[in-house]
Design an enzyme around this catalytic site. Sequence first.
Site, PDB file in Angstrom:
ATOM      1  N   ASP A   1     -42.215  69.212 -62.073  1.00 17.70           N
ATOM      2  CA  ASP A   1     -40.936  69.940 -62.109  1.00 17.70           C
ATOM      3  C   ASP A   1     -40.418  70.023 -63.547  1.00 17.70           C
ATOM      4  O   ASP A   1     -39.372  70.623 -63.804  1.00 17.70           O
ATOM      5  CB  ASP A   1     -39.898  69.227 -61.227  1.00 17.70           C
ATOM      6  CG  ASP A   1     -40.345  69.161 -59.774  1.00 17.70           C
ATOM      7  OD1 ASP A   1     -40.979  70.128 -59.320  1.00 17.70           O
ATOM      8  OD2 ASP A   1     -40.072  68.147 -59.110  1.00 17.70           O
TER       9      ASP A   1
ATOM     10  N   LYS B   1     -47.556  72.479 -46.920  1.00 13.86           N
ATOM     11  CA  LYS B   1     -46.343  73.298 -46.782  1.00 13.86           C
ATOM     12  C   LYS B   1     -45.892  73.407 -45.328  1.00 13.86           C
ATOM     13  O   LYS B   1     -44.967  74.172 -45.026  1.00 13.86           O
ATOM     14  CB  LYS B   1     -46.583  74.709 -47.342  1.00 13.86           C
ATOM     15  CG  LYS B   1     -46.889  74.773 -48.827  1.00 13.86           C
ATOM     16  CD  LYS B   1     -45.656  74.550 -49.685  1.00 13.86           C
ATOM     17  CE  LYS B   1     -45.964  74.624 -51.164  1.00 13.86           C
ATOM     18  NZ  LYS B   1     -44.815  74.296 -52.017  1.00 13.86           N
TER      19      LYS B   1
ATOM     20  N   SER C   1     -38.584  74.416 -52.807  1.00 13.39           N
ATOM     21  CA  SER C   1     -38.925  74.702 -51.412  1.00 13.39           C
ATOM     22  C   SER C   1     -37.888  74.198 -50.428  1.00 13.39           C
ATOM     23  O   SER C   1     -37.628  74.837 -49.412  1.00 13.39           O
ATOM     24  CB  SER C   1     -40.256  74.047 -51.054  1.00 13.39           C
ATOM     25  OG  SER C   1     -41.302  74.674 -51.712  1.00 13.39           O
TER      26      SER C   1
ATOM     27  N   HIS D   1     -41.324  75.351 -61.193  1.00 18.16           N
ATOM     28  CA  HIS D   1     -40.743  76.582 -60.647  1.00 18.16           C
ATOM     29  C   HIS D   1     -39.952  77.292 -61.750  1.00 18.16           C
ATOM     30  O   HIS D   1     -39.837  76.792 -62.860  1.00 18.16           O
ATOM     31  CB  HIS D   1     -39.778  76.244 -59.506  1.00 18.16           C
ATOM     32  CG  HIS D   1     -40.446  75.548 -58.370  1.00 18.16           C
ATOM     33  ND1 HIS D   1     -39.742  74.933 -57.367  1.00 18.16           N
ATOM     34  CD2 HIS D   1     -41.765  75.365 -58.069  1.00 18.16           C
ATOM     35  CE1 HIS D   1     -40.585  74.402 -56.496  1.00 18.16           C
ATOM     36  NE2 HIS D   1     -41.811  74.645 -56.898  1.00 18.16           N
TER      37      HIS D   1
ATOM     38  N   ARG E   1     -34.402  64.334 -52.356  1.00 18.94           N
ATOM     39  CA  ARG E   1     -35.166  65.259 -51.504  1.00 18.94           C
ATOM     40  C   ARG E   1     -36.080  64.484 -50.560  1.00 18.94           C
ATOM     41  O   ARG E   1     -36.698  63.495 -50.939  1.00 18.94           O
ATOM     42  CB  ARG E   1     -35.967  66.216 -52.378  1.00 18.94           C
ATOM     43  CG  ARG E   1     -36.885  67.105 -51.569  1.00 18.94           C
ATOM     44  CD  ARG E   1     -37.317  68.331 -52.315  1.00 18.94           C
ATOM     45  NE  ARG E   1     -38.602  68.798 -51.861  1.00 18.94           N
ATOM     46  CZ  ARG E   1     -39.203  69.886 -52.305  1.00 18.94           C
ATOM     47  NH1 ARG E   1     -38.614  70.624 -53.243  1.00 18.94           N
ATOM     48  NH2 ARG E   1     -40.369  70.242 -51.859  1.00 18.94           N
ATOM     49  N   ALA E   2     -36.182  65.026 -49.367  1.00 18.14           N
ATOM     50  CA  ALA E   2     -36.804  64.286 -48.276  1.00 18.14           C
ATOM     51  C   ALA E   2     -38.332  64.299 -48.265  1.00 18.14           C
ATOM     52  O   ALA E   2     -38.960  63.255 -48.081  1.00 18.14           O
ATOM     53  CB  ALA E   2     -36.311  64.872 -46.946  1.00 18.14           C
TER      54      ALA E   2
HETATM   55  O1  LIG Z   1     -42.728  68.736 -54.490  1.00 18.88           O
HETATM   56  C1  LIG Z   1     -43.294  69.536 -55.225  1.00 18.88           C
HETATM   57  O2  LIG Z   1     -44.480  69.855 -55.098  1.00 18.88           O
HETATM   58  C2  LIG Z   1     -42.507  70.117 -56.369  1.00 18.88           C
HETATM   59  O3  LIG Z   1     -41.685  69.134 -56.911  1.00 18.88           O
HETATM   60  C3  LIG Z   1     -41.669  71.219 -55.898  1.00 18.88           C
HETATM   61  O4  LIG Z   1     -42.398  72.175 -55.186  1.00 18.88           O
HETATM   62  P1  LIG Z   1     -41.871  72.794 -53.828  1.00 18.88           P
HETATM   63  O5  LIG Z   1     -40.377  72.777 -53.900  1.00 18.88           O
HETATM   64  O6  LIG Z   1     -42.414  74.192 -53.859  1.00 18.88           O
HETATM   65  O7  LIG Z   1     -42.406  71.994 -52.727  1.00 18.88           O
HETATM   66 MN   LIG Z   2     -41.784  76.312 -52.560  1.00 13.05          MN
HETATM   67 MN   LIG Z   3     -43.444  74.030 -55.770  1.00 12.70          MN
END
Ligand SMILES: O=C(O)[C@H](O)COP(=O)(O)O
Ligand SMILES: [Mn+2]
Ligand SMILES: [Mn+2]
Length: 558
Positions: free
Chosen positions: A172, A360, A82, A500, A285-286
């Site tokens: 993941d 999200k 994402s 993913h 990742r943040a």
């Molecule tokens: O953070 C998460 O939920 C997964 O590691 C990756 O999912 P996302 O990239 O769709 O948020």
């Molecule tokens: Mn995503």
């Molecule tokens: Mn995801």
Amino acid sequence: MASSGQVSWKLEDHPKLPKGKTIAVVVLDGWGEYKPDQYNCIHVAQTPTMDSLKQGAPEKWRLIRAHGTAVGLPTEDDMGNSEVGHNALGAGRIFAQGAKLVDLALASGKIYDGEGFKYISESFGNATLHLIGLLSDGGVHSRLDQLQLLLKGAGERGAKRIRVHILTDGRDVLDGSSVGFVETLENDLAQLRGKGVDARIASGGGRMYVTMDRYENDWNVVKRGWDAQVLGEAPHKFTSAVEAVKKLRENANDQYLPPFVIVDENNKAVGPIVDGDAVVTVNFRADRMVMLAKALEYQDFDKFDRVRFPKIRYAGMLQYDGELKLPSRYLVSPPEIDRTSGEYLVHNGVRTFACSETVKFGHVTFFWNGNRSGCFKPEMEEYVEIPSDVGITFNVQPKMKALEIGEKARDAILSGKFDQVRVNIPNGDMVGHTGDIEATVVACKAADDSVKLILDAIEKVGGIYVVTADHGNAEDMVKRNKSGEPLKDKDGNLQILTSHTCQPVPIAIGGPGLTPGVRFRNDVPNGGLANVAATVMNLHGYVAPSDYEPTLIEVVSN
Ligand SMILES: O=C(O)[C@H](O)COP(=O)(O)O
Ligand SMILES: [Mn+2]
Ligand SMILES: [Mn+2]
């Protein structure tokens, strides 16, 4: 690159496309294209809206790349995610992402010359270095090999006492793989001990239950981690992390292991964080580190009772939020994702609405805007967050808030107050990550229903839609061999894919407002997510800046 202050924001008018159309930009999270078999939940689900869009191929529907180098990841084996997906969608260019920047900094040794490492190394003499992060080779939030290199590098540069606080993955990477990752880490720590460094695992827990919440959905998750990592308190105590993970897996999968601490022979936690210590959060990742970063860094903090707020030297692997400057110290500089399409468009008068549910929400705002919190021009933008369910795994509520997101988008479209209405519909991804195939089928239908609400509203106002996705997930729920056949484990069970995928994702354009003659070009066969920004800018009536990846559309005269 010019800083925001010097940028000329004026976009050139598109020679053929008008302004003033309402455009819905819909991102289906975790919605890739794959062969139609029983493990493809999108295929199995009733998805009439998305199916009808596909009928528009090749002029109004096509596939685009959403993984690997197309989104700034180190290799073509890296699945999309994402963060990098929404960064590319919003920024219109491909930036070397955190995973790659950390690789480069470690390979060149520059990581050790930077301010961040110097700062934490001032604690090495008589205090402990704590490393906290996701333990897997998923490459989405962190990578084990980077942790291994950092451990080695810190040991060689004077760290005498190191404690690792692990977060097990299974999201993941395959569920159950955590035991192996812990064994590998234990092996590395033993080697360090052989060199005179007192290095041990100090605490742990499953990423979704301990520490790695995001967008402030549930602070209890961060608190559970805090108690174990900082206070050295947890409901489960073990003398070995391998034993801990094996035992706790009897009642939970890797993502949801309860918190545990490692104790010595006197039942005392081996690694609480105390005054004078150094702490590095090793995720690059943040989104799922920001909350912990706030707890570690902010003097004023009221999200939970920290009990103790140790005076530490804290650095992130990266700076997680450029706007908040959080954390203030970091080992590797983050990608400078500037001049995003959202910022250009508001400067050119495009009134923007963005919406998703909490889990999200930052994807269509923070990631879309180049890892930047907040609006560019609040008077022209409205960001709406629909509260997500808390404390459940999403296979229990696979419809999530898809309907509510669709309704909010519909109302925003019908209100006439916005030129761009942008949403993320999370279901395929969030439910796909649970590995529950039946629930993921329900999730995909709910997402499709939500898209329909939005497209119907676009129809009513004579607008345009762009429907795409950020990476694959729900279209393939099993691990496969090279020829695509599902793999079984040694007990004969299907290996469920919670992660993913590397599949391409669809993009569809249409709606009554689409100028006749607009169609996908056929001279950008390798187009990816980064080509979407210029496409959307065109549909708003503008030409994208010249350094943006090329638009996917052309206008032909009939
Ligand atoms: O953070 C998460 O939920 C997964 O590691 C990756 O999912 P996302 O990239 O769709 O948020
Ligand atoms: Mn995503
Ligand atoms: Mn995801």
